[in-house]
Design an enzyme around this catalytic site. Structure first.
Site, PDB file in Angstrom:
ATOM      1  N   PRO A  20     -10.018 -47.459   5.129  1.00 23.86           N
ATOM      2  CA  PRO A  20      -9.508 -48.095   3.929  1.00 23.86           C
ATOM      3  C   PRO A  20      -8.288 -47.182   3.400  1.00 23.86           C
ATOM      4  CG  PRO A  20     -11.553 -47.263   3.515  1.00 23.86           C
ATOM      5  CD  PRO A  20     -11.423 -47.045   5.014  1.00 23.86           C
ATOM      6  N   MET A  21      -7.207 -47.788   3.108  1.00 24.94           N
ATOM      7  CA  MET A  21      -5.954 -47.047   2.485  1.00 24.94           C
ATOM      8  C   MET A  21      -5.620 -47.865   1.471  1.00 24.94           C
ATOM      9  SD  MET A  21      -4.104 -45.105   5.518  1.00 24.94           S
ATOM     10  CE  MET A  21      -3.872 -46.420   6.818  1.00 24.94           C
ATOM     11  N   GLN A  74     -14.400 -52.094   1.036  1.00 26.18           N
ATOM     12  CA  GLN A  74     -14.774 -50.903   0.203  1.00 26.18           C
ATOM     13  C   GLN A  74     -14.811 -50.979  -1.262  1.00 26.18           C
ATOM     14  OE1 GLN A  74     -12.435 -47.255  -0.311  1.00 26.18           O
ATOM     15  NE2 GLN A  74     -14.174 -46.366   0.996  1.00 26.18           N
ATOM     16  N   CYS A 104     -13.149 -40.749  -2.906  1.00 24.83           N
ATOM     17  CA  CYS A 104     -11.834 -40.749  -3.359  1.00 24.83           C
ATOM     18  C   CYS A 104     -11.593 -39.438  -4.449  1.00 24.83           C
ATOM     19  CB  CYS A 104     -11.526 -41.877  -4.247  1.00 24.83           C
ATOM     20  SG  CYS A 104      -9.835 -42.014  -4.863  1.00 24.83           S
ATOM     21  N   ASP A 206      -7.532 -36.728  10.241  1.00 23.62           N
ATOM     22  CA  ASP A 206      -6.489 -36.071  11.244  1.00 23.62           C
ATOM     23  C   ASP A 206      -6.755 -36.575  12.556  1.00 23.62           C
ATOM     24  OD1 ASP A 206      -5.421 -34.496   9.119  1.00 23.62           O
ATOM     25  OD2 ASP A 206      -6.274 -32.479   9.910  1.00 23.62           O
ATOM     26  N   ARG A 229      -4.110 -42.205   8.317  1.00 23.88           N
ATOM     27  CA  ARG A 229      -2.577 -41.950   8.510  1.00 23.88           C
ATOM     28  C   ARG A 229      -1.993 -42.189   9.772  1.00 23.88           C
ATOM     29  NH1 ARG A 229      -2.919 -36.435   5.078  1.00 23.88           N
ATOM     30  NH2 ARG A 229      -4.712 -36.502   6.349  1.00 23.88           N
TER      31      ARG A 229
END
Ligand SMILES: Cc1cc2nc3c(=O)[nH]c(=O)nc-3n(C[C@H](O)[C@H](O)[C@H](O)COP(=O)(O)O)c2cc1C
Length: 326
Positions: A20-21, A74, A104, A206, A229
């Protein structure tokens, strides 16, 4: 294997799940990831208050389209009644997993007791999970961090608490709330959670290349990795992970341009022209960030006013060595 286990098995089979972003993993972005082999994706976090109060924009975030399955949703909230109300609507809409956001770190979110604030109260989080698991037929998962700060690395306790109340899996981003997105991610902690949780564990943090995905899976023993990312401006990362690639290959500039145009066309299916141009801005910068002269190109993009000028902009965009020219 029952229905509950099936969605988690889908995530494990996918090996790389689109994380989720907020502001990023909308329908066009998810469809781009799917096109490159992403086999399980999540919506961005959706605030249960928006669902409870019938907010139009919140409901837009929950829209489903063909070709975007299986899909998890989410939810971010702290009130068990509201979370359950929202989760039942999501279940009816065909989402395969309800993921509770307990990671978050945004001030606005934690101030109201949501997101990473739930790490401070594992019993409350466990009670939320119990309510959801009892009422729903789809699996409930929880996305956590390593803890609130270095002095409170309680993710093991949190993972065990939610597992004992029936959570089907946890995803851990092994940074603390205090770290936000900075500093080293502690995949040794991810591994410890995997060893003790007793339910499937997904690793986040990462994982930027196919090599990272393979390393983290091997090092932690986790059941899948979450890609965040690493997929920005690089939806093809899923294809590389699926192929077991050890090095990152960048498509040709011509292919990248085609991918940008395809991504923009998907925006036009779901947003109006002006919204599409605005939403595409950050994606364009991500697609092109590996080249020189990006600032000048983005400055030029800001002058694009409509579909025709977008087409012209893309036609003019070319590469001179490593330098972008438009
Ligand atoms: C722009 C952005 C938005 C994010 N939004 C969410 C979100 O809505 N819910 C969530 O659980 N995590 C969110 N995250 C965290 C990611 O899912 C992921 O756990 C984190 O970025 C670490 O993975 P990475 O290092 O691969 O980016 C977000 C991260 C980014 C960069």
């Amino acid at each position: 294997m029952d229905r509950v286990d099936n969605a988690i098995a889908d995530m494990m089979r996918a090996r790389a799940v689109l994380a989720p972003m907020a502001g990023v993993t909308d329908i066009p972005f998810r469809l781009m990831a799917r096109r490159f082999g992403c086999a399980f994706a999540s919506t961005e976090m959706i605030d249960v208050n928006g669902i409870v109060y019938g907010n139009r924009r919140t409901f837009e975030l929950m829209e489903r389209v063909p070709g975007d399955s299986p899909l998890g949703v989410q939810l971010v909230g702290q009130d068990a009644d509201k979370l359950l109300y929202a989760a039942e609507i999501c279940e009816q809409k065909g989402f395969k997993v309800i993921d509770v956001n307990a990671g978050c770190p945004a001030r606005k979110v934690v101030r109201s007791g949501k997101g990473a604030a739930l790490l401070k109260d594992p019993l409350k989080l466990a009670a939320i999970v119990r309510r959801l698991v009892k009422a729903l037929t789809i699996p409930v998962t929880v996305k956590i961090r390593s803890g609130w700060d270095e002095e409170n690395l309680n993710c093991m306790e949190v993972a065990k608490a939610v597992a004992s109340e029936g959570a089907s899996a946890v995803c851990i981003h092994a940074r603390t709330k205090e770290q936000m997105h900075k500093g080293k991610v502690r995949h040794d902690i991810t591994r410890a959670v995997k060893k003790t949780a007793g339910i499937p564990v997904f690793a986040s943090g990462d994982i930027l290349t196919a090599g990272d995905a393979a390393d983290v899976l091997a090092k932690t023993g986790c059941d899948a990795v979450f890609i965040a990312r690493g997929a920005l401006g690089r939806p093809w990362l899923f294809r590389e992970i699926n192929a077991g690639a050890l090095s990152t290959s960048v498509p040709s500039f011509r292919d990248i341009k085609d991918i940008i145009i395809e991504h923009f066309s998907l925006h036009l299916r779901f947003y109006d022209e002006q919204q599409s141009l605005k939403r595409m801005y950050k994606h364009l910068a991500w697609y092109l960030r590996r080249f020189k002269n990006l600032d000048a190109v983005m400055k030029e993009y800001r002058r694009v006013g409509g579909l025709e000028s977008f087409r012209g902009f893309m036609e003019r965009l070319r590469l001179d060595g490593r330098r972008l020219v438009v």
